[in-house]
Write an enzyme that holds these catalytic residues in place. Sequence first.
Site, PDB file in Angstrom:
ATOM      1  N   SER A 138       5.047 -49.258 -12.306  1.00 32.31           N
ATOM      2  CA  SER A 138       5.748 -49.727 -13.504  1.00 32.31           C
ATOM      3  C   SER A 138       5.196 -49.013 -14.740  1.00 32.31           C
ATOM      4  O   SER A 138       5.215 -47.791 -14.806  1.00 32.31           O
ATOM      5  CB  SER A 138       5.617 -51.251 -13.602  1.00 32.31           C
ATOM      6  OG  SER A 138       6.523 -51.786 -14.527  1.00 32.31           O
TER       7      SER A 138
ATOM      8  N   GLU B 230      16.980 -51.828  -9.376  1.00 32.85           N
ATOM      9  CA  GLU B 230      16.229 -51.922 -10.633  1.00 32.85           C
ATOM     10  C   GLU B 230      17.036 -51.490 -11.853  1.00 32.85           C
ATOM     11  O   GLU B 230      17.713 -50.461 -11.804  1.00 32.85           O
ATOM     12  CB  GLU B 230      14.990 -51.021 -10.572  1.00 32.85           C
ATOM     13  CG  GLU B 230      14.045 -51.296  -9.440  1.00 32.85           C
ATOM     14  CD  GLU B 230      12.747 -50.536  -9.616  1.00 32.85           C
ATOM     15  OE1 GLU B 230      12.283 -50.420 -10.768  1.00 32.85           O
ATOM     16  OE2 GLU B 230      12.198 -50.061  -8.617  1.00 32.85           O
TER      17      GLU B 230
ATOM     18  N   HIS C 117      12.067 -53.973  -8.285  1.00 29.25           N
ATOM     19  CA  HIS C 117      11.013 -53.265  -8.991  1.00 29.25           C
ATOM     20  C   HIS C 117       9.667 -53.452  -8.284  1.00 29.25           C
ATOM     21  O   HIS C 117       9.270 -54.570  -7.966  1.00 29.25           O
ATOM     22  CB  HIS C 117      10.948 -53.830 -10.418  1.00 29.25           C
ATOM     23  CG  HIS C 117      10.017 -53.131 -11.336  1.00 29.25           C
ATOM     24  ND1 HIS C 117      10.229 -51.850 -11.798  1.00 29.25           N
ATOM     25  CD2 HIS C 117       8.865 -53.548 -11.924  1.00 29.25           C
ATOM     26  CE1 HIS C 117       9.267 -51.510 -12.618  1.00 29.25           C
ATOM     27  NE2 HIS C 117       8.419 -52.513 -12.713  1.00 29.25           N
TER      28      HIS C 117
END
Length: 315
Positions: free
Chosen positions: A152, A247, A277
Amino acid sequence: MSREQRIRVDEILRQPGPEGPRSVEEIRAGFRQLMARMIVPDSIRTAPTTLGGRPALRVEPKGGPDEEVQDRPGAGTILYFHGGGWVFGSPETALSLTGNLVARTGLGAYSPHYRLAPEHPFPAAIEDTLSAYRALLDRGEDPSAIVFAGDSAGGGLAVTTCLAARDAGLPLPAAVLAFSPGTDATRTGESMDTKEGIDPIFTRAALEHTGAMYLAGADPRQPLLSPALHADLTGLPPMLIQVGANEVLLDDSTRLAARARAAGVDVILDVTADVPHVFQSFAGVLDEADEALDRAALFLRQRIHAAGAARTQAG
C-alpha cells in the site's frame, strides 16, 4: 482457489465500523485490530532495533537467516515498508507480510517505524526510509544484496525511496516488490470510480481524507507523490507489482507498470482477480494470498541470486 474464501475475506473487510468521521487515533486503533487477525508464521522471530536513527523491527527465521542462503553468493536483506496510508500502520501491523516473505525466502528483514502524518507529513516518510537504506549501506551491506518491499503506502515508498536514492547518487537495491502500491496522489485513475463499491476497503472519500493529511498542502503532481504519472523511472531495478482486481487503487499499479516498462525497467505486473487491496495479508486464509507470496518470494530470491552471481563473475 476458493470462491468461498474470497467471499469470506470480503465479508471480513466489509464489517461496519463506527459511523461518522473518525479521529486519527481511532483510525490507527481500528487498523491495529484488523491486522491483529492476520496469521503470522511461527517460523520467524522478531526483535526491536534501530535503523537510520529510527526505531525498526528486525524479522528473521528462527535460528537466524537461512544458512543455505548465507553460504551462497547473494545472501541478502529485505527492507520492508509497512502500509497504512502514511497515517497509520507499523512494522507490527505488517508482520503477516514481512513474516511470510522472511519465512519463504530464508532472508532477514528490517522494517522501519517511519514517521506518520498528520504529525509528520510529506516528505518525512521518504526521508526516514532513505535514511534506513543509507544505514544498511553504511554498515557495509552490498546494495545488490538488498531488496525493497512494501504494501500500500509502503509499496509506494519502495518505489519513491528508490527514486530518492538514485537522485542522491546512491547505488540502487537489487529489486523492488510492491503489494498494491499507492503511487498516484492525484487520484485520477479510472479505477477510483469503476471499482467504487467493488472495493471492500476503500472509497475515494476515505483515501482523500487520509491523503490530505500526508500532503499537507503539497502539490500531488510531483514524482515522489505520484510516481505512476510524474516520475522518470529510468534506471530503477527489476520490479514486481502485485495487485488485486477489486481495488480502487488498481490503476496506481497498472499505470506504474506501464511507465516503468516505457522507461526500460524490467517489470512484472501480477494482477489477481476478485481479491482486495493487499490480499496477501490473508495468507493461511486465502489460497490466492499464499500463491502470490510464493511468487513474490521466488522473485526476491531470483533477483538476489542473480546479483550475487554477477558479483562473483565480476570478482
